[in-house]
Motif scaffolding. Structure first.
Motif: not given
Length: 326
Positions: A78-88
């Motif tokens: 139901s959800t695929t998540s994509l990683r990004v480096p940081n909160d910013q």
């Protein structure tokens, strides 16, 4: 024998051209392979990933031109998540999604991480997840020729969410057949109890988690464009995959046996709630038949389809994936 994390997620699109535009020009992922669905060579299979298509970074799409609308529900990825480096980076993505009128929610927190849920033009359920505090499986490396800077870019797949009516049979497969361990829980809605179980494998972290959401009131999902077909888990090599095949057979779970996808070897089976799992080897990888600098620019066919190239190309709609600045 240990599952190393998420290998890839494969989803459905009804329009390869529009799909390619969104994932490369808006999300800035690299098309690392333009090939065909090996089970139906009349349609494309597109692979988006980091700079080299490293395992754990691949988000792939089967083109099914007549795919209908997806009716979300249970027994689904139901959800695929994509990683990004940081909160910013999430702040950057919030502005970018707004700029391109991409449907999205607000930045929130889930299981101790900042996330930004959004949908692609076909309703594919996605979420950026921040790697700010990730201590587990390392991400890949965002492509340095992307329209999105490396400092903000997508560098892998994060946790994959499954939604089921009854979590027990799926949990049993994850923990007793595979090598996942229960790592925690969280609530998927602010007014509900902890209805989502978190399972982690190997080094853990964002690249090695399955989130199992329980919702007994949902009807079974009716998949179409914007739905996910299967999730694949990483195994080291073909020798280990053979051991997994034996283990799954001994558990009397129907499976595909070993399948040669050329870029990796695979094995498929359905867990008791009907969700399709794949085990896939880390290699040999996408540079097997193309120069690393020109991945995805032309139609790549595994050797066992090469003698059908003219016939296959004649059935496909042209899809220009060359880059003028190459």
């Amino acid at each position: 024998m240990e599952i190393k994390g998420i290998h890839h997620v494969s989803a459905i699109t009804a329009n390869a051209k529009n799909n390619h535009h969104f994932y490369t020009e808006i999300l800035g992922m690299r098309l690392v392979k333009k090939t065909v669905n090996q089970d139906d060579t009349s349609v494309y299979h597109l692979f988006y990933a980091d700079e080299a298509g490293n395992p754990g970074t691949d988000f792939t799409f089967f083109e099914i031109p007549n795919a209908g609308h997806t009716y979300p529900g249970s027994s689904s990825i139901s959800t695929t998540s994509l990683r990004v480096p940081n909160d910013q980076a999430l702040e950057y993505w919030l502005q970018r999604l707004q700029k391109y009128s991409v449907e999205h929610d607000e930045i929130t927190e889930q299981y101790g991480r900042k996330i930004l849920p959004f949908r692609d033009p076909e309703g594919q359920r996605l979420s950026f997840v921040s790697d700010e505090n990730n201590q587990g499986v390392a991400g890949g490396k965002a492509w340095n020729r992307s329209p999105v800077s490396v400092e903000k870019g997508i560098h892998g797949l994060g946790p994959v969410k499954l939604t089921v009516k009854d979590p027990q049979p799926t949990e049993q497969v994850l923990t007793e057949l595979l090598t996942f361990k229960k790592a925690g829980t969280y609530s998927s809605a602010s007014d509900s109890k902890d209805d989502t179980l978190v399972f982690s494998t190997a080094e853990g972290g964002t690249g090695a988690e399955i989130h199992l959401e329980t919702n007994p009131d949902l009807p079974r999902e009716r998949p179409g464009r914007g739905s996910v077909h299967h999730v694949a888990f990483r195994v080291q090599d073909e020798e280990e995959l053979v051991l997994w095949e034996n283990r799954i057979r001994e558990a009397r779970i129907p499976n595909s046996g070993l399948v040669d996808r050329f870029y990796f070897k695979s094995l498929y089976f359905r867990e008791p709630n009907g969700i399709l799992f794949e085990l896939a080897t880390d290699g040999p990888g996408f540079a097997t038949d193309e120069d690393i600098n020109h991945l995805g620019e032309s139609l790549a066919l595994p050797p066992f389809f090469e003698n059908q190239r003219d016939e296959i190309e004649a059935k496909l709609k042209p899809l220009d994936t060359t880059r003028p600045h190459s």
